[in-house]
Design a protein around this motif. Structure first.
Motif, PDB file in Angstrom:
ATOM      1  N   GLU A  97       2.650  -1.794   5.990  1.00 53.24           N
ATOM      2  CA  GLU A  97       2.209  -1.096   7.203  1.00 53.24           C
ATOM      3  C   GLU A  97       3.323  -1.070   8.248  1.00 53.24           C
ATOM      4  O   GLU A  97       3.433  -0.116   9.023  1.00 53.24           O
ATOM      5  N   ALA A  98       4.188  -2.081   8.221  1.00 56.70           N
ATOM      6  CA  ALA A  98       5.301  -2.133   9.168  1.00 56.70           C
ATOM      7  C   ALA A  98       6.346  -1.043   8.902  1.00 56.70           C
ATOM      8  O   ALA A  98       7.165  -0.747   9.772  1.00 56.70           O
ATOM      9  N   ASP A  99       6.315  -0.451   7.713  1.00 53.61           N
ATOM     10  CA  ASP A  99       7.273   0.596   7.364  1.00 53.61           C
ATOM     11  C   ASP A  99       6.832   1.984   7.814  1.00 53.61           C
ATOM     12  O   ASP A  99       7.550   2.962   7.606  1.00 53.61           O
ATOM     13  N   MET A 100       5.646   2.088   8.420  1.00 50.01           N
ATOM     14  CA  MET A 100       5.086   3.392   8.752  1.00 50.01           C
ATOM     15  C   MET A 100       5.828   4.073   9.891  1.00 50.01           C
ATOM     16  O   MET A 100       6.058   3.462  10.935  1.00 50.01           O
ATOM     17  N   PRO A 101       6.173   5.361   9.708  1.00 54.34           N
ATOM     18  CA  PRO A 101       6.655   6.138  10.854  1.00 54.34           C
ATOM     19  C   PRO A 101       5.476   6.548  11.723  1.00 54.34           C
ATOM     20  O   PRO A 101       4.315   6.461  11.304  1.00 54.34           O
ATOM     21  N   ALA A 102       5.753   7.000  12.940  1.00 52.53           N
ATOM     22  CA  ALA A 102       4.684   7.410  13.850  1.00 52.53           C
ATOM     23  C   ALA A 102       3.879   8.557  13.248  1.00 52.53           C
ATOM     24  O   ALA A 102       4.435   9.491  12.682  1.00 52.53           O
ATOM     25  N   GLY A 103       2.550   8.458  13.364  1.00 57.92           N
ATOM     26  CA  GLY A 103       1.680   9.519  12.888  1.00 57.92           C
ATOM     27  C   GLY A 103       1.332   9.455  11.417  1.00 57.92           C
ATOM     28  O   GLY A 103       0.561  10.292  10.931  1.00 57.92           O
ATOM     29  N   ALA A 104       1.856   8.484  10.686  1.00 62.44           N
ATOM     30  CA  ALA A 104       1.578   8.377   9.251  1.00 62.44           C
ATOM     31  C   ALA A 104       0.257   7.660   9.014  1.00 62.44           C
ATOM     32  O   ALA A 104      -0.316   7.031   9.915  1.00 62.44           O
ATOM     33  N   LEU A 105      -0.243   7.756   7.799  1.00 62.79           N
ATOM     34  CA  LEU A 105      -1.441   7.035   7.379  1.00 62.79           C
ATOM     35  C   LEU A 105      -1.029   5.930   6.406  1.00 62.79           C
ATOM     36  O   LEU A 105      -0.032   6.063   5.691  1.00 62.79           O
ATOM     37  N   GLY A 146       0.823  -1.199   0.000  1.00 61.63           N
ATOM     38  CA  GLY A 146       0.000   0.000   0.000  1.00 61.63           C
ATOM     39  C   GLY A 146       0.856   1.247   0.000  1.00 61.63           C
ATOM     40  O   GLY A 146       2.061   1.191  -0.275  1.00 61.63           O
ATOM     41  N   MET A 147       0.245   2.378   0.318  1.00 54.53           N
ATOM     42  CA  MET A 147       0.923   3.675   0.294  1.00 54.53           C
ATOM     43  C   MET A 147       0.966   4.265   1.697  1.00 54.53           C
ATOM     44  O   MET A 147      -0.038   4.287   2.412  1.00 54.53           O
ATOM     45  N   ALA A 165      -4.157   1.510  -2.290  1.00 51.73           N
ATOM     46  CA  ALA A 165      -3.331   2.110  -3.343  1.00 51.73           C
ATOM     47  C   ALA A 165      -2.742   1.020  -4.235  1.00 51.73           C
ATOM     48  O   ALA A 165      -2.516  -0.120  -3.806  1.00 51.73           O
ATOM     49  N   ALA A 166      -2.501   1.374  -5.477  1.00 49.06           N
ATOM     50  CA  ALA A 166      -1.936   0.406  -6.422  1.00 49.06           C
ATOM     51  C   ALA A 166      -0.587  -0.097  -5.920  1.00 49.06           C
ATOM     52  O   ALA A 166       0.289   0.706  -5.579  1.00 49.06           O
ATOM     53  N   PRO A 167      -0.403  -1.424  -5.858  1.00 50.13           N
ATOM     54  CA  PRO A 167       0.900  -1.938  -5.432  1.00 50.13           C
ATOM     55  C   PRO A 167       1.937  -1.756  -6.537  1.00 50.13           C
ATOM     56  O   PRO A 167       1.598  -1.647  -7.717  1.00 50.13           O
TER      57      PRO A 167
END
Length: 334
Positions: free
Chosen positions: A248-256, A135-136, A261-263
């Motif tokens: 989703e594991a790559d998300m920094p704090a506070g991100a959406l 995802g994005m 989204a297109a893979p």
């Protein structure tokens, strides 16, 4: 069904098909994009930027195929073709799989698709593409702009990096300059032991809101480590978010996280750690929903930022979200 290569003699036909299939850009914008792609492809590979599908003397479809030759971390160069702007005229959609199979003929080439529709994603998977993202990830620049860079890591603009004689390979320097000339933002991240890594972002737009999409980063961990200074640079340029593909594991704090989204899809089966969408559609095709008012606003924030009031400038330093709101209000005359 006959295929014709898109070369300079087919520029008009290509622009006509693209404007019919993707009317969110005008015919003149598509004509300009086709010419930009042809200029880029001249002298590279065979100079072809895609294929037109013809049936009984009528043009029924098109697919842009943007060639590049990225250098891998091991120094090896591989050929890559970014498949973009796939369109078949109404009544011919059932030919999609046949058309795609006709396009993917070179076994030693990595083909990528970065913006496939849900139905195209399934077709791609059936003919050999593999998903390389879930995802994005979307980061609001005002929210991250007060974060410091990680210890020992520095973010420099390309101009600053060259002024400080940062060591870059000839390939990295060329890629940075090429994308800066295409309207992208070019940075250099100086990390451990003074090693320099190129970082490139392209203009993006969501519902008319201006942002930037990451096209090139060594990996997502390095990208997260410079989100603070990168966010400050984006705020000053009128960009409200940074987006990059990942999990989703790559998300920094506070991100959406947007799983819809297109893979990133590729015929290369092994997944690398780098984000590399250089010389792809994002560098050549303008964001399709960037309104004229937003373009005017971006121009004004670039040309008039020096004249903003002390209140707005101070607020930007003390509280980025408040400062950004004040800058928007000031420049918009609110």
């Amino acid at each position: 069904m006959k295929l014709r290569s898109i070369n300079p003699s087919e520029a008009s036909a290509a622009a006509a098909l693209l404007s019919a299939g993707f009317p969110s850009l005008s015919h003149s914008e598509w004509a300009e994009t086709v010419q930009k792609l042809l200029n880029y492809a001249a002298g590279r590979s065979d100079g072809v930027i895609g294929q037109i599908a013809e049936l009984k003397g009528q043009d029924i479809g098109i697919c842009l195929m943007i060639p590049s030759a990225p250098e891998a971390s091991d120094g090896k160069v591989r050929k890559r073709i970014n498949v973009a702007a796939f369109y078949l005229a109404p009544g011919h959609e059932w030919r999609t799989t046949l058309f795609m199979r006709r396009l993917l003929t070179e076994t030693d080439v990595e083909y990528t698709d970065l913006t496939a529709s849900p139905s195209m994603r399934d077709i791609n998977r059936r003919i050999g593409f593999v998903d390389h993202s879930e995802g994005m990830i979307i980061v609001a620049t005002p929210m991250v702009s007060m974060q410091p860079a990680a210890s020992g890591i520095c973010l420099l603009s390309l101009k600053e990096a060259e002024a400080e004689a940062v060591a870059l390979s000839d390939n990295d320097r060329q890629v940075l300059h090429d994308h800066q000339a295409l309207g992208c933002a070019a940075f250099v991240v100086v990390a451990e032991q003074g090693r320099a890594h190129p970082l490139i972002l392209a203009p993006s737009s969501r519902k008319g809101i201006p942002g930037m999409r990451v096209l090139l980063a060594r990996d997502r961990a390095l990208l997260r480590s410079v989100l603070g200074p990168l966010g400050r640079s984006m705020v000053l340029g009128g960009k409200t978010y940074i987006e990059f593909d990942g999990a989703e594991a790559d998300m920094p704090a506070g991100a959406l996280f947007r799983p819809s989204a297109a893979p990133v899809q590729s015929t290369r089966h092994e997944a690398g750690t780098a984000i590399d969408h250089t010389y792809s559609e994002f560098a050549f095709i303008p964001p399709t929903r960037l309104r004229a008012a937003v373009r005017i606003y971006e121009h004004r924030i670039r040309t008039e930022a020096h004249s903003l009031s002390l209140q707005a400038t101070s607020a930007a330093i003390s509280h980025p979200a408040t400062g950004f709101a004040l800058k928007v209000a000031e420049i918009s005359g609110l």
